[in-house]
Design a protein around this motif. Structure first.
Motif, short mmCIF file in Angstrom:
data_model
loop_
_atom_site.label_atom_id
_atom_site.label_comp_id
_atom_site.label_asym_id
_atom_site.label_seq_id
_atom_site.Cartn_x
_atom_site.Cartn_y
_atom_site.Cartn_z
N ASN A 89 0.86 -1.19 0.00
CA ASN A 89 0.00 0.00 0.00
C ASN A 89 0.90 1.23 0.00
OD1 ASN A 89 -2.61 0.99 0.02
ND2 ASN A 89 -3.10 0.21 2.06
N ASN A 90 1.41 1.58 -1.17
CA ASN A 90 2.50 2.54 -1.28
C ASN A 90 2.11 3.89 -1.87
OD1 ASN A 90 5.48 3.33 -1.63
ND2 ASN A 90 4.77 3.28 -3.76
N ALA A 91 1.05 3.97 -2.65
CA ALA A 91 0.72 5.23 -3.35
C ALA A 91 0.55 6.37 -2.35
CB ALA A 91 -0.55 5.05 -4.17
N GLY A 92 1.19 7.49 -2.64
CA GLY A 92 1.08 8.64 -1.77
C GLY A 92 1.58 9.89 -2.46
N ILE A 93 1.06 11.03 -2.04
CA ILE A 93 1.48 12.31 -2.61
C ILE A 93 1.82 13.29 -1.51
CG2 ILE A 93 0.10 11.98 -4.70
CD1 ILE A 93 -1.92 14.01 -3.51
N VAL A 94 2.58 14.31 -1.90
CA VAL A 94 2.90 15.42 -1.01
C VAL A 94 2.72 16.70 -1.82
CG1 VAL A 94 5.37 15.47 -1.55
CG2 VAL A 94 4.58 16.25 0.68
N ALA A 95 2.35 17.76 -1.14
CA ALA A 95 2.18 19.06 -1.79
C ALA A 95 3.33 19.98 -1.37
CB ALA A 95 0.83 19.66 -1.40
N PRO A 96 3.48 21.14 -2.03
CA PRO A 96 4.58 22.04 -1.67
C PRO A 96 4.56 22.43 -0.20
CG PRO A 96 3.66 22.68 -3.78
CD PRO A 96 2.76 21.60 -3.23
N ALA A 97 5.74 22.65 0.35
CA ALA A 97 5.89 23.01 1.75
C ALA A 97 5.04 24.23 2.09
CB ALA A 97 7.36 23.28 2.08
N SER A 98 4.35 24.16 3.22
CA SER A 98 3.44 25.23 3.62
C SER A 98 3.11 25.11 5.10
CB SER A 98 2.15 25.14 2.79
OG SER A 98 1.18 26.07 3.25
N LEU A 99 2.83 26.23 5.72
CA LEU A 99 2.22 26.22 7.04
C LEU A 99 0.77 25.77 6.90
CD1 LEU A 99 3.44 29.69 8.36
CD2 LEU A 99 4.36 27.45 8.99
N LEU A 100 0.25 25.11 7.91
CA LEU A 100 -1.16 24.71 7.88
C LEU A 100 -2.05 25.94 7.70
CD1 LEU A 100 -3.37 22.56 8.15
CD2 LEU A 100 -3.29 22.92 10.63
N ALA A 101 -1.69 27.04 8.32
CA ALA A 101 -2.51 28.25 8.23
C ALA A 101 -2.67 28.76 6.81
CB ALA A 101 -1.90 29.35 9.11
N ASP A 102 -1.75 28.37 5.93
CA ASP A 102 -1.79 28.84 4.55
C ASP A 102 -2.31 27.80 3.56
OD1 ASP A 102 -0.71 31.33 5.26
OD2 ASP A 102 1.32 30.51 5.21
N MET A 103 -2.70 26.62 4.05
CA MET A 103 -3.18 25.56 3.16
C MET A 103 -4.64 25.78 2.80
SD MET A 103 -1.56 22.10 4.80
CE MET A 103 0.20 22.00 5.19
N ASP A 104 -4.98 25.59 1.53
CA ASP A 104 -6.39 25.63 1.15
C ASP A 104 -6.98 24.23 1.23
OD1 ASP A 104 -6.05 24.26 -1.41
OD2 ASP A 104 -5.23 26.14 -2.17
N VAL A 105 -8.29 24.17 1.30
CA VAL A 105 -8.95 22.89 1.54
C VAL A 105 -8.79 21.95 0.36
CG1 VAL A 105 -11.24 23.59 0.68
CG2 VAL A 105 -11.06 21.85 2.49
N SER A 106 -8.64 22.48 -0.86
CA SER A 106 -8.48 21.59 -2.02
C SER A 106 -7.18 20.81 -1.92
CB SER A 106 -8.55 22.39 -3.32
OG SER A 106 -7.49 23.32 -3.41
N ARG A 107 -6.13 21.47 -1.43
CA ARG A 107 -4.85 20.78 -1.24
C ARG A 107 -5.01 19.66 -0.22
NH1 ARG A 107 0.95 22.38 0.54
NH2 ARG A 107 1.41 20.80 2.11
N MET A 108 -5.63 19.96 0.91
CA MET A 108 -5.79 18.95 1.95
C MET A 108 -6.62 17.77 1.45
SD MET A 108 -6.02 21.06 5.53
CE MET A 108 -7.13 22.39 5.02
N ARG A 109 -7.68 18.07 0.69
CA ARG A 109 -8.51 16.99 0.16
C ARG A 109 -7.71 16.08 -0.77
NH1 ARG A 109 -13.35 20.66 -0.30
NH2 ARG A 109 -14.72 20.02 1.41
#
Length: 251
Positions: A89-109
């Motif tokens: 079970n290996n598939a995974g992604i990461v998004a650009p470095a960011s503070l949580l306060a600056d993350m939008d919900v689409s990224r988190m989803r």
């Protein structure tokens, strides 16, 4: 060590840790399904490499966050090679470095859909097909988490770290559910590994830039994580279930 007759699906298997695991498993006699989402070329190269070495492999397109795709992956692999006996079970992604306060919900989803829902859907399908009480052959599941689940990845990827915490919990719970049903469930938590995932997060040189925080003073290689995964899949780990193995250079 030969594992003839075993059939493993590796999600996100076209590059990095997934590809290294596919190649190592194939060299031990496993028949390998290499799942990929977009990069058919990379998946095809992985299959060709395995076939040139005398192994058996199949590239299977699919998005782990889509239930129908996950079911289809297992179906295609079983049609090609026989009953599936293992999942990485290996598939995974990461998004650009960011503070949580600056993350939008689409990224988190996006991160949670792939890293949590995708992992749970893939593990669920494996549980349905491998469990001996459902007519399955038994087998093994290895979830690929991250040391981020333990350290939190502050100022970079707390969403990614949280998603991997869910993978750790999945491992612990599912191992207990399946222990009496012929299926072992374990987890590998890589540390900073020199793979393409850092580039996808906008920091292609991150692995070596962060070497100073690692007690072994270097990032790991995908092959080093693959060795741990394949051991957990193998009959050599027959008394190991519910384990979380850190492959993180001492972090």
């Amino acid at each position: 060590m030969s594992e003839q007759g075993h059939v493993v699906l590796i999600t996100g298997g076209s590059r990095g840790i997934g590809r290294a695991t596919a190649e190592l498993a194939a060299s031990r006699g496993w028949k390998v399904g290499i799942n990929y989402q977009r990069d058919a070329g990379a998946a095809g190269e992985a299959v060709a490499t395995i076939q040139r070495a005398g192994g058996q492999a199949l590239a299977i397109q699919g998005d782990v966050a889509i239930e129908g795709d996950v079911i289809g992956m297992f179906d295609r692999l079983a049609e090609a090679f026989g009953p599936v006996t293992a999942l990485v079970n290996n598939a995974g992604i990461v998004a650009p470095a960011s503070l949580l306060a600056d993350m939008d919900v689409s990224r988190m989803r996006r991160v949670f859909d792939t890293n949590i829902l995708g992992a749970y859907l893939s593990a669920r399908e494996a549980a349905r097909r491998l469990s001996t009480d459902r007519g399955g052959p038994g087998g093994a599941i290895v979830n690929v988490s991250s040391i981020a689940s333990r350290i939190g990845s502050a100022n970079e990827y707390v969403d990614y770290a949280g998603s991997k915490g869910a993978v750790d919990t999945l491992t612990l719970g599912l191992a207990q559910e399946l222990a009496g049903r012929g299926v072992r469930v374990n987890c590998v938590r890589p540390g900073i590994i020199d793979t393409e995932i850092h580039a996808s997060g906008g920091q292609p040189d991150r692995a070596w830039q962060r070497a100073g925080v690692i007690p072994l003073q270097r990032p790991g290689q995908a092959s080093e994580v693959a060795a741990a995964i394949v051991w957990l899949l193998s009959d050599e780990a027959s008394y190991t279930t519910g384990a979380i193995l850190d492959v993180a250079g001492g972090r």
